[in-house]
Design an enzyme around this catalytic site. Structure first.
Site, PDB file in Angstrom:
ATOM      1  N   ASP A   4      -2.231  42.470 -30.379  1.00 12.35           N
ATOM      2  CA  ASP A   4      -0.865  42.881 -30.014  1.00 12.35           C
ATOM      3  C   ASP A   4      -0.010  41.765 -29.428  1.00 12.35           C
ATOM      4  OD1 ASP A   4      -1.800  42.594 -27.338  1.00 12.35           O
ATOM      5  OD2 ASP A   4      -2.419  44.706 -27.274  1.00 12.35           O
ATOM      6  N   HIS A  47      -9.676  38.606 -33.461  1.00 12.36           N
ATOM      7  CA  HIS A  47      -9.339  39.554 -34.535  1.00 12.36           C
ATOM      8  C   HIS A  47      -7.959  39.317 -35.122  1.00 12.36           C
ATOM      9  CE1 HIS A  47     -12.538  42.674 -33.016  1.00 12.36           C
ATOM     10  NE2 HIS A  47     -13.058  41.642 -33.630  1.00 12.36           N
ATOM     11  N   GLY A 100     -11.992  46.017 -20.459  1.00 15.99           N
ATOM     12  CA  GLY A 100     -11.316  46.988 -21.326  1.00 15.99           C
ATOM     13  C   GLY A 100     -11.791  46.971 -22.760  1.00 15.99           C
TER      14      GLY A 100
HETATM   15  P1  OAD Z   1     -11.902  50.420 -27.833  1.00 13.03           P
HETATM   16  O1  OAD Z   1     -10.793  51.377 -28.103  1.00 13.03           O
HETATM   17  O2  OAD Z   1     -13.194  50.574 -28.578  1.00 13.03           O
HETATM   18  O3  OAD Z   1     -12.285  50.437 -26.300  1.00 13.03           O
HETATM   19  C1  OAD Z   1     -11.331  50.360 -25.281  1.00 13.03           C
HETATM   20  C2  OAD Z   1     -12.082  50.419 -23.956  1.00 13.03           C
HETATM   21  O4  OAD Z   1     -11.128  50.253 -22.927  1.00 13.03           O
HETATM   22  C3  OAD Z   1     -12.796  51.746 -23.697  1.00 13.03           C
HETATM   23  O5  OAD Z   1     -14.134  51.460 -23.282  1.00 13.03           O
HETATM   24  C4  OAD Z   1     -11.989  52.389 -22.560  1.00 13.03           C
HETATM   25  O6  OAD Z   1     -12.820  53.083 -21.634  1.00 13.03           O
HETATM   26  C5  OAD Z   1     -11.417  51.165 -21.880  1.00 13.03           C
HETATM   27  N1  OAD Z   1     -10.142  51.391 -21.186  1.00 13.03           N
HETATM   28  C6  OAD Z   1      -9.128  52.222 -21.530  1.00 13.03           C
HETATM   29  N2  OAD Z   1      -8.102  52.117 -20.669  1.00 13.03           N
HETATM   30  C7  OAD Z   1      -8.471  51.196 -19.743  1.00 13.03           C
HETATM   31  C8  OAD Z   1      -7.852  50.652 -18.581  1.00 13.03           C
HETATM   32  N3  OAD Z   1      -6.631  51.020 -18.200  1.00 13.03           N
HETATM   33  N4  OAD Z   1      -8.535  49.709 -17.872  1.00 13.03           N
HETATM   34  C9  OAD Z   1      -9.791  49.329 -18.245  1.00 13.03           C
HETATM   35  N5  OAD Z   1     -10.427  49.815 -19.321  1.00 13.03           N
HETATM   36  C10 OAD Z   1      -9.793  50.729 -20.074  1.00 13.03           C
HETATM   37  O7  OAD Z   1     -11.288  48.992 -28.051  1.00 13.03           O
HETATM   38  P2  OAD Z   1     -12.012  47.589 -28.224  1.00 13.03           P
HETATM   39  O8  OAD Z   1     -13.284  47.524 -27.453  1.00 13.03           O
HETATM   40  O9  OAD Z   1     -10.978  46.558 -27.998  1.00 13.03           O
HETATM   41  O10 OAD Z   1     -11.667  45.716 -34.227  1.00 13.03           O
HETATM   42  O11 OAD Z   1     -12.380  47.600 -29.734  1.00 13.03           O
HETATM   43  C11 OAD Z   1     -12.897  46.423 -30.246  1.00 13.03           C
HETATM   44  C12 OAD Z   1     -12.538  46.291 -31.668  1.00 13.03           C
HETATM   45  O12 OAD Z   1     -12.942  47.471 -32.325  1.00 13.03           O
HETATM   46  C13 OAD Z   1     -11.047  46.220 -31.974  1.00 13.03           C
HETATM   47  O13 OAD Z   1     -10.531  44.936 -31.881  1.00 13.03           O
HETATM   48  C14 OAD Z   1     -11.028  46.686 -33.370  1.00 13.03           C
HETATM   49  C15 OAD Z   1     -11.919  47.893 -33.194  1.00 13.03           C
HETATM   50  O14 OAD Z   1     -12.552  48.336 -34.215  1.00 13.03           O
HETATM   51  C16 OAD Z   1     -11.169  45.488 -35.439  1.00 13.03           C
HETATM   52  O15 OAD Z   1     -10.120  45.943 -35.812  1.00 13.03           O
HETATM   53  C17 OAD Z   1     -12.032  44.587 -36.272  1.00 13.03           C
END
Ligand code: OAD
Length: 250
Positions: free
Chosen positions: A108, A123, A191
């Protein structure tokens, strides 16, 4: 294992004296900017789709228009949103640590807009577009050529410059991320659900290389073991608190 909703004093000491800090971020860091995390249910128009069904080369082959429009929607959401206190706290951390590297799975551009300088994009970035065949970044194109628009060099479809499921990470970015992970004394994972490889293995690599590791998340994440600081709560509250208490001048 330390698990806490407040900042442990020991962590403040470790951060204050750290010479090299590496931070891995995921969608949770942008949640407080109003961007849905990847695994949150999509709302409105896109509620019928799972991101996993739209972010693949096969989906783009099958329905290029749908995939292009989904990314156009995500791009406009990102453009209308603003960096939040978590992004700003990471900028302040970078300014206080001798060697700092931010490895992000987010596409983003909010870290960059907040002012983070040393950013590795694992990514890709929504703001860039590439040719789907030659994979070169395209700066300008004619929107009238269709949806998706045509590459001005070869006429193939343009696509967002992001990594889709089933694609390999950009090799240089990944090498740099491994180097920063194995050469830091403090590693943060913030996060991210920690379920998507290979980024999910970085905290383990950091710990094996001798770094202190902090996992900051709203939820309990899969990577639970001794010697790890677990911070539970919103990144937009915990990170500014950590930075302020580590360097009271901030
Ligand atoms: P996810 O959507 O899998 O996970 C987001 C995490 O952030 C979750 O564990 C939530 O509990 C946590 N979370 C939400 N709000 C929060 C806050 N305010 N403070 C702290 N933590 C918070 O997203 P990613 O782990 O980024 O890949 O996903 C990784 C990759 O999977 C992405 O880049 C994408 C996706 O598939 C591709 O597109 C290849």
């Amino acid at each position: 294992m330390t698990s806490s909703t407040t900042i442990p004093h020991e962590l403040i000491q470790v951060l204050r004296t750290a010479q090299a800090v590496t931070v891995l971020t995921g969608a949770g860091v942008s949640a407080e900017s109003g961007l849905p995390t990847f695994r949150d249910a999509m709302t409105g128009l896109w509620s019928a789709y799972r991101p996993e069904d739209l972010a693949t080369p096969a989906a783009f082959q099958r329905q290029p228009r749908l995939v292009w429009e989904w990314y156009a929607w995500r791009r406009s959401l990102a453009a209308q949103s603003h960096p939040n206190p978590a992004h700003h706290a990471l900028v302040a951390m970078e300014q206080h640590v001798p060697a700092f590297m931010l490895v992000t799975q987010n596409v983003d551009n909010l870290h960059q807009r907040a002012g983070s300088r040393n950013v590795i994009e694992l990514h890709g970035n929504l703001e860039r577009v590439t040719c789907s065949v030659e994979h070169v970044v395209i700066e300008q194109w004619d929107a009238q050529t269709g949806v998706p628009p045509a590459c001005p060099r070869c006429g193939s479809f343009l696509r967002p410059d992001v990594v889709w499921f089933g694609e390999t990470l950009p090799a240089l970015a990944f090498e740099q991320a491994i180097a920063a992970t194995t050469h830091c004394d403090l590693f943060f994972s913030i996060g991210t659900s920690g379920v998507v490889e290979p980024a999910a293995s970085l905290p383990r690599l950091a710990a094996q290389a001798g770094a202190a590791v902090v996992i900051l998340n709203l939820d309990v994440t899969p990577y639970q073991r001794d010697g790890i600081f677990h911070l539970h709560g919103p990144a937009g509250t915990l990170l500014p608190d950590l930075v302020r208490r580590t360097w009271p001048d901030v």
